[in-house]
Design an enzyme around this catalytic site. Structure first.
Site, PDB file in Angstrom:
ATOM      1  N   GLU A 188       0.838  -1.198   0.000  1.00 10.24           N
ATOM      2  CA  GLU A 188       0.000   0.000   0.000  1.00 10.24           C
ATOM      3  C   GLU A 188       0.874   1.248   0.000  1.00 10.24           C
ATOM      4  O   GLU A 188       1.906   1.299   0.671  1.00 10.24           O
ATOM      5  CB  GLU A 188      -0.900  -0.017   1.241  1.00 10.24           C
ATOM      6  CG  GLU A 188      -1.923   1.094   1.312  1.00 10.24           C
ATOM      7  CD  GLU A 188      -2.873   0.904   2.481  1.00 10.24           C
ATOM      8  OE1 GLU A 188      -3.326   1.933   3.032  1.00 10.24           O
ATOM      9  OE2 GLU A 188      -3.161  -0.250   2.864  1.00 10.24           O
TER      10      GLU A 188
ATOM     11  N   GLU B  49      -2.468  10.702   3.171  1.00 11.63           N
ATOM     12  CA  GLU B  49      -3.557  11.017   4.089  1.00 11.63           C
ATOM     13  C   GLU B  49      -3.463  12.490   4.455  1.00 11.63           C
ATOM     14  O   GLU B  49      -2.449  12.929   5.016  1.00 11.63           O
ATOM     15  CB  GLU B  49      -3.480  10.150   5.350  1.00 11.63           C
ATOM     16  CG  GLU B  49      -3.777   8.680   5.090  1.00 11.63           C
ATOM     17  CD  GLU B  49      -3.669   7.831   6.332  1.00 11.63           C
ATOM     18  OE1 GLU B  49      -4.544   6.970   6.536  1.00 11.63           O
ATOM     19  OE2 GLU B  49      -2.700   8.025   7.109  1.00 11.63           O
TER      20      GLU B  49
ATOM     21  N   ASP C 148       0.205   5.353   0.659  1.00  9.96           N
ATOM     22  CA  ASP C 148      -0.831   6.239   1.208  1.00  9.96           C
ATOM     23  C   ASP C 148      -0.472   7.711   1.153  1.00  9.96           C
ATOM     24  O   ASP C 148       0.627   8.109   1.557  1.00  9.96           O
ATOM     25  CB  ASP C 148      -1.066   5.926   2.694  1.00  9.96           C
ATOM     26  CG  ASP C 148      -1.670   4.569   2.932  1.00  9.96           C
ATOM     27  OD1 ASP C 148      -2.277   4.018   2.021  1.00  9.96           O
ATOM     28  OD2 ASP C 148      -1.517   4.068   4.062  1.00  9.96           O
TER      29      ASP C 148
END
Length: 298
Positions: free
Chosen positions: A101, A105, A103
């Site tokens: 993953e 954010e 990310d």
């Protein structure tokens, strides 16, 4: 055209389709993505898409296909005003407990405080590689581009084409690298006031709801992977060879160029506020990739 020529032409077209069908490029939201949850929290305004967060639900969407290597980009205008407690996420992820993953954010804030973005990298289900920086502009006033570039040598997070993080392939040092799992592309807005703003000390003020994040210009220029194809086969399928050449495998994209390296060092020196590599309380033993990474600052 003779029958033999027709057969040859048909084979040629077929081969070309084999190489070209794996490529996905820029397109509209409804061609690349579909809502994942809270369909009633999607607002379409011409070329703009807005996701809504209120005290009943957030919302999210995901790509219709999965990809291995290439670049994904999205333009965002983040939640205005007091957005404390909210998180807008833009990420790529594979599936399963051993997933990979990448990310972005975006952590909401109280009015007047800088908007921060946290990045993370999971490899074989293991994350805990957070870095956080304050953006050098107000991301609520206009659209800005956020991108993830991925090949077999590096993963690069970019903001308006400025690299803010690089995760380098260091398999030669025994460090796993995410290169065998196709990933979907996702985005969502949700309430995370247990940790998002000042470690959870500032809670979401629902009197400001609904919180809206606005999207436009969805781009995926990457190798599309059939669900039925195994990871190793997808890696081979999406890697350049004598028979096919993919742009993400160009030698110049195996590392940052000099200008990009300077940009990254500027971001880290002026805007980074947290780096897991320097967090001795969490990691008494420095993570192995931190010891060898060329962009680490001491």
């Amino acid at each position: 055209m003779s029958s033999k020529m027709c057969v040859f032409y048909g084979l040629f077209v077929c081969l070309m389709l084999v190489f070209c069908v794996s490529m996905t490029t820029s397109s509209r939201f409804d061609e690349l993505f579909q809502p994942s949850w809270a369909f009633d929290h999607f607002v379409h305004e011409g070329d703009l898409l807005k996701l809504k967060l209120d005290n009943s639900s957030g919302a999210g969407f995901g790509s219709k296909n999965k990809y291995m290597f290439g670049k994904v980009s999205i333009q965002l205008k983040l939640v205005e005003g007091d957005s404390a407690g909210t998180v807008t996420a833009f990420y790529m992820s594979s599936e399963g407990t051993k997933h990979n993953e990448f990310d972005f954010e975006f952590l909401g804030n109280s009015t007047g405080e800088p908007y921060s973005v946290q990045t993370n990298v999971y490899v074989n289900g293991v994350g805990n590689r957070e870095q956080r920086l304050n953006l050098w502009f107000d991301p609520t006033k206009d659209f800005h581009s956020y991108s993830i570039f991925w090949n077999q040598r590096q993963v690069v997070f970019l903001v308006d084409e400025t690299p803010i993080r690089v995760h380098t392939n260091m398999e030669h040092r025994g460090i796993p690298y995410p290169k065998d799992q196709a990933m979907g592309v996702y985005s969502s807005i949700w309430n995370a006031d247990d940790w998002a703003t000042q470690g959870g000390r500032v809670k979401t003020d629902w009197s400001h709801a609904p919180f809206l994040v606005t999207y436009k210009s969805f781009e995926i220029n990457a190798c599309e992977c059939p669900v039925s194809v195994a990871g190793m086969d997808n890696r081979k399928r999406c890697s350049s060879s004598e028979d096919k050449k993919y742009w993400w495998d160009e030698p110049k994209l195996s590392v940052l160029n000099l200008h990009q390296s300077h940009q990254l060092m500027w971001v880290r020196a002026k805007h980074m506020v947290y780096d897991y590599c320097n967090d001795a309380s969490r990691f008494p033993v420095t993570p192995l990739e931190c010891l060898h990474h060329r962009h680490r600052l001491f």
